[in-house]
Motif scaffolding. Sequence first.
Motif, short mmCIF file in Angstrom:
data_model
loop_
_atom_site.label_atom_id
_atom_site.label_comp_id
_atom_site.label_asym_id
_atom_site.label_seq_id
_atom_site.Cartn_x
_atom_site.Cartn_y
_atom_site.Cartn_z
N ARG A 48 -3.96 -7.02 5.63
CA ARG A 48 -2.68 -7.22 5.87
C ARG A 48 -1.90 -6.22 4.79
NH1 ARG A 48 -3.93 -13.02 6.54
NH2 ARG A 48 -2.81 -13.78 8.22
N ARG A 49 -0.94 -5.45 5.28
CA ARG A 49 -0.40 -4.69 4.18
C ARG A 49 1.00 -4.28 4.71
NH1 ARG A 49 1.82 -1.38 6.93
NH2 ARG A 49 1.24 0.80 7.10
N TYR A 50 1.96 -4.07 3.83
CA TYR A 50 3.15 -3.45 3.85
C TYR A 50 3.37 -2.27 3.14
CZ TYR A 50 5.44 -5.18 -0.29
OH TYR A 50 5.64 -5.42 -1.69
N LEU A 58 0.78 -1.22 -0.03
CA LEU A 58 0.03 -0.02 -0.12
C LEU A 58 0.87 1.23 0.05
CD1 LEU A 58 -2.89 1.64 0.64
CD2 LEU A 58 -2.28 1.26 2.88
N GLU A 59 0.60 2.21 -0.66
CA GLU A 59 1.24 3.38 -0.73
C GLU A 59 0.27 4.54 -0.29
OE1 GLU A 59 4.26 4.38 -3.94
OE2 GLU A 59 5.39 2.83 -3.39
N ASP A 105 1.72 -4.52 8.83
CA ASP A 105 0.74 -4.39 9.66
C ASP A 105 -0.37 -5.23 9.15
OD1 ASP A 105 2.13 -1.65 9.45
OD2 ASP A 105 1.16 -1.81 11.78
N THR A 106 -1.22 -5.71 10.17
CA THR A 106 -2.52 -6.32 10.06
C THR A 106 -3.43 -5.69 10.91
OG1 THR A 106 -1.20 -8.60 9.87
CG2 THR A 106 -3.90 -8.47 10.32
N ARG A 149 -2.89 0.59 -4.30
CA ARG A 149 -2.85 -0.42 -3.37
C ARG A 149 -2.59 -1.66 -4.28
NH1 ARG A 149 -8.18 -3.21 -1.48
NH2 ARG A 149 -7.40 -5.02 -1.27
N GLY A 150 -2.02 -2.62 -3.57
CA GLY A 150 -2.28 -4.21 -4.18
C GLY A 150 -1.70 -4.43 -5.57
N ARG A 151 -2.69 -4.64 -6.38
CA ARG A 151 -2.26 -5.55 -7.76
C ARG A 151 -1.77 -4.33 -8.56
NH1 ARG A 151 -5.17 -10.04 -9.06
NH2 ARG A 151 -5.99 -9.64 -6.94
N ASP A 152 -2.44 -3.12 -8.56
CA ASP A 152 -1.93 -1.92 -9.31
C ASP A 152 -0.58 -1.55 -8.95
OD1 ASP A 152 -4.41 -1.91 -10.85
OD2 ASP A 152 -5.41 -0.28 -9.78
N LEU A 153 -0.40 -1.42 -7.60
CA LEU A 153 0.94 -0.93 -7.04
C LEU A 153 1.92 -2.05 -7.41
CD1 LEU A 153 2.60 1.08 -5.54
CD2 LEU A 153 1.40 -0.19 -3.43
N ILE A 154 1.73 -3.10 -7.45
CA ILE A 154 2.67 -4.43 -7.81
C ILE A 154 3.06 -4.25 -9.18
CG2 ILE A 154 3.01 -6.68 -8.12
CD1 ILE A 154 1.31 -7.24 -5.72
N ALA A 155 1.90 -3.93 -10.12
CA ALA A 155 2.27 -3.63 -11.65
C ALA A 155 3.24 -2.65 -11.72
CB ALA A 155 1.10 -3.44 -12.38
#
Lengths: 506, 506
Positions: A115-117, A48-49, A142-143, B22-28
């Motif tokens: 759950r995110r880092y 997560l950003e 964190d969770t 977040r998540g998949r967008d951020l990973i991409a």
Amino acid sequence: MSDQPLSPRPEARNPRGFGDRRGRDLIAERRLIARVSAVYERWGFEPLETPAFEYADALGKFLPDDDRPNAGVFALQDDPEDEGVGSWMALRYDHTAPLARYAAQNWETLPKPFRRYAYGPVWRNEKPGPGRFREFVQCDADTVGSDRPETDAEIIAMAGEGLIAAGLAPDQAVIRVSNRKLFDGLFEAGGVTDPVQRLTALRAVDKFDRLGWEGVSALLGEGRLDESGDYTKGAGLSPRVIGTLEAFLSSATQPGLDRAAVLDAVSGAGDLGAAGAQALAELSAIDRALSAMGVSQDAVRFDPTIVRGLEYYTGAVFEAELLLPTTDDKGRPVRFGSIGGGGRYDDLVARFTGASLPATGFSFGVSRLAAALKAAGRAETDVRGPVVVIVFSDDDMKTYLDAGSELRAAGIAAEVYLGRAGMKAQMKYADRRGAPAVVILGGDEISAGQVTIKDLDAGRALAANLADNAAWKAQRPGQRVVPRADLVSTLREIIDGSSINVPPVS
Amino acid sequence: MSDQPLSPRPEARNPRGFGDRRGRDLIAERRLIARVSAVYERWGFEPLETPAFEYADALGKFLPDDDRPNAGVFALQDDPEDEGVGSWMALRYDHTAPLARYAAQNWETLPKPFRRYAYGPVWRNEKPGPGRFREFVQCDADTVGSDRPETDAEIIAMAGEGLIAAGLAPDQAVIRVSNRKLFDGLFEAGGVTDPVQRLTALRAVDKFDRLGWEGVSALLGEGRLDESGDYTKGAGLSPRVIGTLEAFLSSATQPGLDRAAVLDAVSGAGDLGAAGAQALAELSAIDRALSAMGVSQDAVRFDPTIVRGLEYYTGAVFEAELLLPTTDDKGRPVRFGSIGGGGRYDDLVARFTGASLPATGFSFGVSRLAAALKAAGRAETDVRGPVVVIVFSDDDMKTYLDAGSELRAAGIAAEVYLGRAGMKAQMKYADRRGAPAVVILGGDEISAGQVTIKDLDAGRALAANLADNAAWKAQRPGQRVVPRADLVSTLREIIDGSSINVPPVS
């Protein structure tokens, strides 16, 4: 533009307390983050950003050192003429407060538990000093949304795996764990109800490692005069309560106790109240979960002296420590101290929603962990520069560019020198870039269909006397002339052969 | 803390114009940056990270749109009570201005030429709107200290390689190149000397793609009334100079001209002055270098209509464009436009030092490139969540945790569900996380030494009618019971088998 009137020249300098990071140090730091992130993703944590700015009211103020005069945040008011909005915004000072805002804002649509880092810079408007920056990178996991002690255990186990992935050997770090409710119980049993007094007492105990019992005892009572002559006002606890705290803190000081034995010792130390009994039950569940996940007694220990300075912790608290004799700039032995920490904070999201939302997490400072790796002798030195193709004549530029492209296409980092300096300066440039080799395509080489390759790693090894000169030279000549068609294979041989310990260049 | 007096609850919301990723967008997005960075490092560019803040005087103000009322930077004054310093600091609005400061400050100790790449957020204090953020990530590569046209060619070739590495097919993007000195020559020959008038004219030409010659012509002359009724004051050039510019801009509009042919056409379009001749010589050298590096005529074209809006460019300018019919939210065809650009800026470091220091670079917006990849059908959909171990009874927690650890140790991302919800909610959770499978260890399975594995990918493929149901089910059952010892191998089979096109989950 050159034809613009010149204003007085600005000075090229960093703002106070802000640094630049470059080249090999930065690459090492990024590798560290990538390795830890890979661990966190393997545990099912998603990235997560959040933005640099938060509204000041949403961010709150939970800095551990907000009693110091210069502590604070970087804040500015949003343009009030723009749509009539003039709210105060502030740069985040950690990743926990933005997570609380994000979780409160998006709770309905998130997978639960969430759950995110996160990693990235945080900013603190403090007085800068040597090694004390106003911008630094933190990495958190964190969770949110689980009150199970297994969630704490998972965070602890994962943090430990992260430290190993970053490069520490298993015996070079330990994570110490305790529970804030132990103190809640002690305070409750001792009749200490004022939250400010409780927090002052916790911050005193947090200095146990540094000050020992004598110093902590003074800070729990009237106050303490330190060596510099500064007086710190104490928590003003009664001698009876201070005595109970001493018995509690000293209950588990024998070395070699396993986690269950520490819990036994602590539970026999005095009246811990209902909150203390709850803390022991949680720690016991954490112990069982850690064991189920194969986390050794050496990697994670229970330690009642761990409290963590942050006000918002409500349950389990964790602190990772480097287990190494380290020295300062002058070679004197120093405690390296904490390389990360965290804990459970069940009330942070409730600031927004009014409803308690359990959460737990771990955070480490990236530069601090990089410094720990250096102190532990585990810093990486194998960050290499590109192969440098030397440039002699503009007329042969096509030949140089072509060689560079061929090397890159073969997966070898390579560049054509594109300044205007002569051979000697180009060799110096290649050395400073940490180039493993330079490629020489002079007129003679070109007409003979050959190429000269200078093995800079061999030169460095010789200079550092890492090898027996004669034998080494025979096996690995510093310079060789090969057919142009052997360019890639020769360089690959040199680069692959460099796993022998070549000293880092600066 | 729960026993603290409650202040009024803040609202959980993002500051205006700031988003969460977040998540998949951020990973991409991170994969994109990692792949482009790998290309840049292979070309010998080293990473540099400058701080978020610069002193305002060092940062300067070179935004392309500084004539708009809301354009600007986020600035604040450093605490004036702290050591008597109260300098204004501002958050960087790009990576070029900080690089100029850094190069000026460290020039003596840097390897020269200095090749560096940088990525990270930049901040603009503009009025936010749909798709218009006040914080976004840019990725730049620059070379400081070489006036060779081959340096521009290298930046162009590398940028093209970066776009391919990011995921675009070779025929999905083109980099168009021109040279600002062509306009310097035209202005010189036409007697246009006022720098403000020159810049206004350049910004008019920069709109050629969008407005066509008619609109540009109006902006070069008196001014232009747009469809919304807004009037933009023009550059006030004479009809004769406007005529020369038209001949110049239309000189190379026939499709299919190779780079050398464009230069021929441009040089025949009129009097380009001494600066224009210099520009043509530089472009010619760039063409030769591009060809030596194997860069095709389709990948990089010369185009005299390219100018770039930024004031500080002094020579070659580049613009990367997506070559695809794209549509907006409502399915209407739209020009996607620029996905990155750059150019040569030989005077930016001179602001600090007084001495000219040649520099050239390329920059792209990471979200913009990610959007381009989506539009080009090249966005990645293979970002997978973790395997989820279902939790039934607290008594069997050890069994669940043990299974999670075993999977992770085998390199399979896995987590134990640690909420308190029932089976149905846990299945939904696993689906939303994009889990390839869930692991079921109920009482029956445990006592039989077995494990039930639900293949969620198979279920998704069936639901999306991607496969013939009967044949598919026979080959790949949605659920299977296997010996506990086969947990890892069964999951590996499911995950490896998922290269068949499984639709992304949201």
